[in-house]
Design a protein around this motif. Structure first.
Motif, PDB file in Angstrom:
ATOM      1  N   ALA A 271       0.660  -1.273   0.023  1.00 31.09           N
ATOM      2  CA  ALA A 271       0.109   0.034   0.114  1.00 31.09           C
ATOM      3  C   ALA A 271       0.895   1.198  -0.174  1.00 31.09           C
ATOM      4  CB  ALA A 271      -1.052   0.124   1.172  1.00 31.09           C
ATOM      5  N   THR A 307      -2.216  -1.339  -3.566  1.00 29.31           N
ATOM      6  CA  THR A 307      -3.163  -0.159  -3.048  1.00 29.31           C
ATOM      7  C   THR A 307      -2.587   1.269  -3.204  1.00 29.31           C
ATOM      8  OG1 THR A 307      -4.523  -1.861  -1.933  1.00 29.31           O
ATOM      9  CG2 THR A 307      -5.100   0.586  -1.701  1.00 29.31           C
ATOM     10  N   HIS A 334      -5.726  -1.177  -6.782  1.00 25.53           N
ATOM     11  CA  HIS A 334      -6.908  -0.196  -6.163  1.00 25.53           C
ATOM     12  C   HIS A 334      -6.067   1.005  -6.288  1.00 25.53           C
ATOM     13  CE1 HIS A 334      -8.523  -4.034  -4.540  1.00 25.53           C
ATOM     14  NE2 HIS A 334      -9.479  -3.662  -4.977  1.00 25.53           N
ATOM     15  N   VAL A 460     -11.302   1.654  -2.663  1.00 23.96           N
ATOM     16  CA  VAL A 460     -10.138   1.502  -2.466  1.00 23.96           C
ATOM     17  C   VAL A 460      -9.647   1.828  -1.278  1.00 23.96           C
ATOM     18  CG1 VAL A 460      -8.248   2.722  -3.472  1.00 23.96           C
ATOM     19  CG2 VAL A 460      -9.908   2.386  -4.913  1.00 23.96           C
ATOM     20  N   ASN A 463      -9.417  -1.013   1.464  1.00 20.21           N
ATOM     21  CA  ASN A 463      -8.130  -1.849   1.299  1.00 20.21           C
ATOM     22  C   ASN A 463      -6.929  -1.478   2.110  1.00 20.21           C
ATOM     23  OD1 ASN A 463      -8.474  -4.105  -0.833  1.00 20.21           O
ATOM     24  ND2 ASN A 463      -9.591  -2.625  -1.737  1.00 20.21           N
TER      25      ASN A 463
END
Lengths: 485, 442, 250
Positions: A271, A307, A334, A460, A463
């Protein structure tokens, strides 16, 4: 030579909008400005690297030199020519030796991270996040190494990994993004300074979020970090990355490379909350963010998810991708990208389906305001052997104001009939009905916009790990300030 | 980028010979346009995959053959009866071209209504020629327009359909018949359809071959639709199996003008159907739909660019392909909404059925939106027939091959049903049915 | 509480309200009835400050302040609540987050401390229970996938949470079955009190069986043509609007 001669005072007046815009007054080591073979050798020598890595860098450099006139031009971004000889390729806070513990880290640096809200000390323990902090070109602190070591997890600066775990680095470095991959990745391969290295051994479920915090501080310096994450068979790791930079009038280049390798049954979740300085209201300054991120699902049933929340940078050029080699492997992307004022983002993903029954999902939310230009660019390729492959893509654009643009450029290539690929996209504006409804309930226009935008991005944001999601929601609000008048 | 000289040189030499014999030769302005066009072709060469608009369509098979542009081709004997199967209706207005040349003897233009004019390029006036030569309605990379340039240089016949104010022409068919020769021929028709204010017309273009062999149709059609006029435009591309078909259609719509297009592409070894649509004034509407049926080693490409230049325009694109054998279908569609084209409503859908292991489909539905108060969407799917539906039919006793035909038929019918005119609907259904009868079974 | 004098309102350059006078004192419930197109919703949107509803003449005083000079959110913060005829869907935003933002915006304005998540949820659950609404509706996106009745009940729930001084209900009764109608009515009755005023905009008399109004006004063609007590509503129900409108026109 000191890196930061400007006074903090002169910046204070500007700090209203971008709260990470301060400069840390700290002594730094620099490589001489500009790029030639000596720069590459200097960096490699500074890091006491083995010959094989120097050779690797030099090969990259020689390719880069030959391709210098060929920065990729297909993206929908415009910027003045970058003078690669005007950049410092190495800047590091001065210190006598590698700190053994947090107590030995320059207190000025610790204060910087404190100000940024990055937990390096006890707060990290409370948050349960292990952090690697990269300041300009080098890693300044990595927390929790001890506890991770007990599980056999390696989490350290990549420069340290080169020394301590050369066999792993040598096997995987460049195996997903080869040094000849593209102009910016090749540049990174020649001059990368630091970044994080993660190895999770077979069967180990990493018990805490691993996190790297990137900070560009020095003036005229580029940042070229390189991250390599390997999840061995049956392991799991979740990794977070955050970025900020001071506000400076000149543009600064950030050309990072991230490589992920997931072996059989392994899972990597990556992420990013990217909040590099976006430039001011008139488009002056800001980071040029040219980043190559790619993951390889090498093993069967492996999973990689990207992400990203991209609110910063004057230019964002990045396509976190997944190569789905292993049968039944899964890739996810995402993304939320915000462009306000004069920001430009050209971002998306590539999902390359090679193995059987591979699956991928793409959810992209682009938000444009001001004069921002926001492009989703993505490729879904189903190769002939990818029996039963599946892809679902949803790309939505939200436009705020009449000066901005939202664009969608999906490439779909299918060479296997058992595949199923679906792509949907919409473009719309924030509806007057929604705005009025929120305001009738007492919210200001800006609060209403933030609320609606957060709703638009929910798929999004959900996540992201909790703490990150909260931070990201706030960022969306701050990034869109002044967009509705 | 270096240009492959060997592939372009023959055309430059052919042009030198043909130049003074082409229609309109002697108009200095037209000569200059033709010279400039061949010059651009010479410097750009044939488009390669590096040109974004040609990323999915490789022209190598076309460039490996030298096609001959013949200004005055020999005229094969042909009867009206031989053309009957290709006619939209037995009594529709008909303009026949054989190997690129207008054949009044085979055409049926005796009853063209008042206020309309349907003639061959040889009878075009200078005004028509200006309109014919106008640049495409949508801007694009000049390297992507190389074949259009080649047509500009060589155009030597075509249909001019002119509808006066309020005129009605319903329908006229432009029938292009190829009779391949031992030497591969190139035909470069250039058509013009001008619909003045308030007029209404239905125009069908049909491309067929009455023999076997390689040839190349490189056609350009220019369409201008004035305020409140409506044009229903149909196209059947059923060229011979060794043929190449490249078509560029440019449409410009004025205020409240409407354009409806339906195309079926099922012929040619390599085919490309390109449309540039500019909604150049407010409240214009463009609806494009089409079906690509590809089998064997065919490569069929549909490329569409729609510009919403002014407010309150509506556009839709609905394209489907059925791909068998080791054929390859391509759909590229771009919607661009200009900064002041508020209240635009633009939709786009590309659905592709792959029927065999070696079939492939590439699709690139693209949105470029610079106005905020718009409704734009696109969707794309690629895959095999719905397994649940197949199973359902099989569970009702239908064998798999029949079940597949039924589902493919339904997939196509959803679009064919949307064709406005009954004759055209029947015409296209016939074309699809005969393809399905031989083409769809793997 | 609410004092409207000679109100003229234009929408898209066309005058819809032609000089409307109305006084709603604190503690009272007034019903505004009228045929379709009489300007009922225009009045509601004008009071709430919707863009495009231009006051060309007259004035609107709310608790002595000029309402027309305020932004929509300022009116809401001052205590004007509009229950929408067509509640708006906001995908991705949970009811709880939406309402917490709204409640805290209003509380900030009133100088009250903001509610934290726990306090907010406690209050919300309690109110939901009273309205016979499912707690799960807190985590659902605002009005998305709600049935017509659920949407209207959600409006009443929001009204309770925001604790308004002036509640305007725009056809909140339309499209409700009898059970939902009773719940809505109870919701309105529960908020009756000396510090509050309510304006019920409705086409039918039905709601007034459950919420007995202090006054009934008939709006036709942009003017109030008749005012009376609750008996007027029954009379309208029996005779329809036509006679009344005709009588007013002559």
């Amino acid at each position: 030579m000191t890196a930061t001669q400007q006074t903090i005072e002169s910046l204070r007046s500007l700090q209203g909008d971008y709260k990470y815009g301060f400069i840390t007054d700290i002594e730094s080591d620099f490589a001489p400005k500009g790029l030639n073979e000596d720069t590459v050798r200097f960096i490699s020598a500074k890091k006491e690297e083995p010959q094989w890595l120097l050779d690797w860098r030099l090969k990259a450099f020689s390719i880069w030199q030959q391709t210098q006139e060929r920065e990729p031009t297909w993206a929908r971004v415009t910027y003045p020519k970058i003078d690669y000889q005007e950049i410092y390729y190495y800047a590091a806070p001065k210190r006598s030796k590698q700190p053994g513990s947090l107590d030995e880290v320059d207190p000025e640096l610790l204060r910087t991270y404190e100000k940024l809200g990055i937990p390096l000390g006890e707060r990290a323990a409370l948050a349960g996040i292990a952090v690697d902090a990269v300041f300009d070109s080098i890693s300044v602190a990595t927390t929790f190494q001890g506890r991770l070591k007990e599980l056999g997890i390696i989490f350290c600066p990549i420069s340290e990994a080169v020394r301590e775990h050369p066999e792993l680095v040598r096997r995987y470095l460049g195996s997903v993004v080869p040094y000849s991959d593209n102009f910016f990745a090749t540049l990174n391969s020649a001059v990368f300074s630091d970044g994080s290295f993660v190895y999770v051994p077979p069967g180990v479920h990493c018990p805490m979020e691993l996190s790297t915090y990137f900070r560009i501080n020095a003036k005229n310096s580029g940042q070229f970090e390189r991250t390599l994450i390997i999840a061995d068979k049956g392991s799991y790791v979740s990794y977070l990355e955050g970025c900020t930079a001071p506000m400076r009038d000149e543009n600064q280049l950030h050309a990072a490379v991230v490589e992920l390798v997931a072996l059989e049954d392994a899972e990597i979740r990556y992420a990013t909350v990217q909040n590099w300085y976006p430039g001011d209201k008139n488009g002056k300054g800001g980071i040029y963010n040219f980043v190559t991120k790619r993951g390889a699902c090498r093993g069967a049933r492996s999973r990689i998810s990207w992400t990203q929340v991209e609110t910063g940078s004057a230019i964002t050029w990045k396509y976190p991708s997944v190569i789905l080699q292993g049968d039944e492997s899964v890739g996810k992307f995402h993304s939320v990208a915000v462009t306000n004022n004069w920001q430009q983002a050209d971002t998306g993903t590539k999902m390359i389906h090679i193995g059987r029954n591979t699956r991928s999902t793409i959810i992209s939310k682009g938000i444009s305001a001001g004069h921002g230009q926001n492009t989703y660019r993505g490729l879904v390729r189903i190769q002939a052997r990818a029996e039963g492959a599946r892809n679902y893509s949803q790309c939505d654009s939200l436009l705020i104001g009449s000066q901005c643009g939202g664009h969608t450029v999906p490439y779909i290539e299918v060479k296997n009939r058992t595949a199923r690929v679906e792509h949907e996209a919409t473009t719309s504006k924030i509806s007057d009905d929604q705005l009025f409804y929120c305001r009738q309930r007492g919210m200001s226009t800006e609060e209403a916009v933030t609320t609606i935008v957060n709703g638009f991005c929910r798929e999004v944001l959900q996540n992201l790990p909790m703490e990150f999601a909260v931070e990201a929601q706030k960022l969306l609000g701050v990034s869109l300030e002044g967009s509705v008048g | 980028m270096s240009v492959d000289i060997t592939s372009i040189d023959p055309y430059i030499r052919q042009f030198a010979v043909a130049r003074s014999l082409l229609p309109g030769a002697g108009f200095a302005w037209l000569d200059a346009k033709r010279d400039a066009a061949i010059k651009r072709f010479g410097s750009n060469g044939f488009p390669t995959a590096k040109v974004e608009a040609w990323k999915f369509t490789n022209l190598n098979p076309l460039t490996q053959t030298t096609f001959h542009n013949v200004v005055v081709p020999s005229q094969p004997a042909l009867t009206k009866a031989a053309l009957a199967p290709y006619r939209l209706t037995p009594d529709c207005h008909l303009v026949v071209f054989v190997n690129g040349q207008f054949r009044p003897d085979l055409s049926a233009l005796d009853h063209v209504p008042d206020g309309t004019r349907v003639v061959g390029l040889g009878d075009a006036d200078e005004d028509d020629l200006h309109a014919l030569i106008a640049p495409p309605s949508v801007a694009a990379d000049s390297r992507a327009r190389s074949l259009l340039d080649l047509n500009t240089a060589f155009m030597n016949d075509g249909a001019v359909v002119h509808l006066g104010r309020g005129a009605v022409l319903d329908p006229v068919q432009l029938l292009f018949v190829a009779i391949p020769d031992s030497a591969p021929l190139a035909f470069q028709p250039r058509n013009l359809i001008r619909a003045e204010a308030g007029s209404s017309a239905t125009v069908l273009e049909t491309y067929v071959s009455l023999g076997v062999g390689a040839y190349w149709t490189n056609v350009v059609t220019q369409i201008a639709i004035a305020p409140n006029a409506i044009l229903r435009h149909y196209k059947l591309q059923a060229e011979g199996g060794s043929a190449f078909h490249v078509a560029a259609t440019s449409v410009r719509l004025e205020r409240q003008a409407a354009y409806r297009m339906f195309a079926v592409s099922l012929g040619a070894e390599l085919g490309r159907n390109e449309f540039d649509i500019d909604l150049a004034a407010t409240d214009a509407t463009a609806r494009l739909a089409g079906v690509t049926l590809a089998c064997d080693a065919q490569h069929l490409d549909t490329t569409i660019r729609i510009d919403h230049s002014k407010p309150r325009g509506t556009s839709s694109q609905e394209f489907r392909s059925v791909v068998a054998g080791h054929a390859h279908a391509v759909f590229q569609g771009r919607i661009r909404v200009a900064p002041d084209a508020q209240k635009t409503d633009a939709r786009q859908s590309s659905r592709n059925l792959l029927l065999s292991a070696a079939a492939a489909a590439d699709t690139k539905p693209e949105l470029e939106i610079l106005a905020d108060d718009v409704k734009c969407s696109h969707g794309a799917t690629v895959g095999d027939l719905d397994r649940d539906a197949l199973f359902y039919l099989q569970a009702r006793g239908v064998d798999e091959a029949d079940a597949r035909s039924i589902l493919i038929d339904a997939f196509l019918n959803e679009l064919i049903e949307g064709i406005g005119g009954q004759a055209a609907r029947a015409y296209f259904r016939r074309a699809c049915d005969s393809w399905l009868a031989k083409g769809s079974r793997p | 509480m609410l004092n409207i004098e000679d109100l003229h309102v234009e929408v898209d350059g066309k005058e819809i309200l032609h000089g409307l006078d109305l006084r709603v004192p604190p503690g009272e419930v007034h019903a505004m009835m009228g045929p379709n197109g009489s300007g009922k919703s225009t009045l509601a949107y004008t009071l709430a400050g919707r863009e495009g509803y231009a006051v060309t003449r007259g004035r609107v005083l709310f608790q002595g302040q000029d309402l027309t000079a305020m932004k929509p959110e300022e009116r809401a913060q001052e205590g004007v609540f509009l229950a929408f005829q067509y509640p708006v869907e906001i995908p991705g935003v949970s009811n709880a987050n939406f309402l917490k933002s709204a409640v805290n915006a209003v509380r900030r304005h009133r100088g009250q401390p903001e509610l934290d998540a726990i306090e907010f949820l406690k209050l919300a659950r309690q109110r939901l229970k009273l309205l016979n609404m499912d707690e799960a509706s807190l985590s659902r996106p605002v009005n998305v996938g709600f049935s017509g009745g659920e949407k209207k009940r959600n409006e009443i729930f929001q009204m309770w949470m925001l604790d308004p001084r002036l509640a305007i209900l725009d056809e909140t009764d339309s499209g409700l079955d009898i059970d939902a109608l009773k719940i809505v009515a109870e919701g309105v009755n529960a908020l009756r009190g000396p510090g509050r005023a309510t304006l019920l905009i409705t086409h039918y008399q039905r709601l007034l069986d459950y919420v007995v109004p202090d006054k009934v006004h008939v709006l036709a063609a942009g003017r109030i043509i008749k005012s009376g007590d609750k008996e007027l509503a029954l009379e309208l129900e029996a005779k329809g609007y036509a006679d009344l409108v005709k009588a007013a026109a002559t």
